[in-house]
Motif scaffolding. Structure first.
Motif, short mmCIF file in Angstrom:
data_model
loop_
_atom_site.label_atom_id
_atom_site.label_comp_id
_atom_site.label_asym_id
_atom_site.label_seq_id
_atom_site.Cartn_x
_atom_site.Cartn_y
_atom_site.Cartn_z
N SER A 65 -5.75 12.91 0.69
CA SER A 65 -6.36 11.63 0.34
C SER A 65 -6.99 11.05 1.60
O SER A 65 -6.49 11.24 2.71
CB SER A 65 -5.30 10.68 -0.21
OG SER A 65 -4.37 10.34 0.80
N LYS A 66 -8.11 10.37 1.43
CA LYS A 66 -8.75 9.73 2.57
C LYS A 66 -7.82 8.70 3.19
O LYS A 66 -7.85 8.49 4.39
CB LYS A 66 -10.06 9.06 2.14
CG LYS A 66 -11.19 10.01 1.90
CD LYS A 66 -12.47 9.27 1.61
CE LYS A 66 -13.58 10.25 1.32
NZ LYS A 66 -14.84 9.58 1.01
N SER A 67 -6.98 8.09 2.37
CA SER A 67 -6.08 7.06 2.90
C SER A 67 -5.12 7.62 3.94
O SER A 67 -4.79 6.94 4.91
CB SER A 67 -5.33 6.36 1.77
OG SER A 67 -4.52 7.27 1.06
N SER A 68 -4.66 8.86 3.76
CA SER A 68 -3.73 9.43 4.74
C SER A 68 -4.42 9.63 6.09
O SER A 68 -3.88 9.27 7.14
CB SER A 68 -3.13 10.74 4.24
OG SER A 68 -4.11 11.75 4.11
N ILE A 70 -7.24 8.15 7.19
CA ILE A 70 -7.64 6.86 7.74
C ILE A 70 -6.42 6.14 8.33
O ILE A 70 -6.50 5.53 9.39
CB ILE A 70 -8.34 6.00 6.67
CG1 ILE A 70 -9.71 6.60 6.35
CG2 ILE A 70 -8.46 4.55 7.11
CD1 ILE A 70 -10.40 6.00 5.15
N THR A 71 -5.29 6.24 7.65
CA THR A 71 -4.07 5.58 8.13
C THR A 71 -3.60 6.18 9.45
O THR A 71 -3.21 5.46 10.37
CB THR A 71 -2.96 5.65 7.06
OG1 THR A 71 -3.46 5.09 5.85
CG2 THR A 71 -1.73 4.88 7.48
N THR A 104 2.13 2.55 11.43
CA THR A 104 0.96 2.97 10.66
C THR A 104 0.75 4.47 10.79
O THR A 104 0.43 5.15 9.79
CB THR A 104 -0.30 2.20 11.13
OG1 THR A 104 -0.02 0.79 11.06
CG2 THR A 104 -1.50 2.50 10.27
N GLY A 108 0.87 7.22 7.72
CA GLY A 108 -0.22 8.18 7.53
C GLY A 108 0.26 9.61 7.46
O GLY A 108 -0.16 10.39 6.60
N LEU A 111 2.00 10.15 4.19
CA LEU A 111 1.01 10.34 3.11
C LEU A 111 0.42 11.76 3.16
O LEU A 111 0.23 12.39 2.11
CB LEU A 111 -0.11 9.30 3.23
CG LEU A 111 0.26 7.86 2.91
CD1 LEU A 111 -0.89 6.91 3.28
CD2 LEU A 111 0.61 7.71 1.43
N SER A 115 0.66 14.80 0.34
CA SER A 115 -0.45 15.61 -0.15
C SER A 115 -0.15 17.09 -0.06
O SER A 115 -0.45 17.86 -0.98
CB SER A 115 -1.72 15.32 0.67
OG SER A 115 -2.16 14.01 0.50
#
Length: 120
Positions: A65-68, A70-71, A104, A108, A111, A115
């Protein structure tokens, strides 16, 4: 996404080399021993996360996921820059921001782990 992640990770590694060299050569003249340790800690964590993200980019069969990503990147930025600013400027409030960046980063990586574990 893996190709873009690899490119950004390599750029981050290059930045880490520049900052680390700057710290090893120029900052020794400016900072005291405690400040140098703080500066070096930030450089080390910058590298850990940059190399880790390069490793993630090699897992082309897994969709992250992009969120992982980016985090992880945001946490690395917050953690390292707050420590660098604390070391260079001597303003302790920057050191108090570092745990936010550290947490943070951990989120990440959790996350990213999620995945990997849910991939087939």
């Amino acid at each position: 996404m893996q190709k873009r992640l690899a490119g950004w990770a390599c750029l981050a590694i290059g930045i880490g080399i520049i900052v680390g060299a700057f710290g090893a050569h120029k900052m020794q003249e400016i900072l005291n021993a405690k400040q140098l340790v703080t500066f070096s800690t930030a450089v080390r964590y910058w590298f850990y996360n940059s190399i880790g993200m390069l490793g993630l980019s090699a897992l082309s069969h897994i969709k992250f996921s992009k969120s992982s990503v980016i985090t992880i990147a945001l946490g690395t930025f917050i953690f390292c820059f707050s420590l660098w600013l604390n070391a260079i400027l001597g303003i302790r409030v920057f050191g108090m921001i570092a745990p936010v960046g550290g947490l943070t980063m951990v989120v990440g990586w959790f996350l990213a782990s999620h995945s990997i574990l849910r991939s087939e």
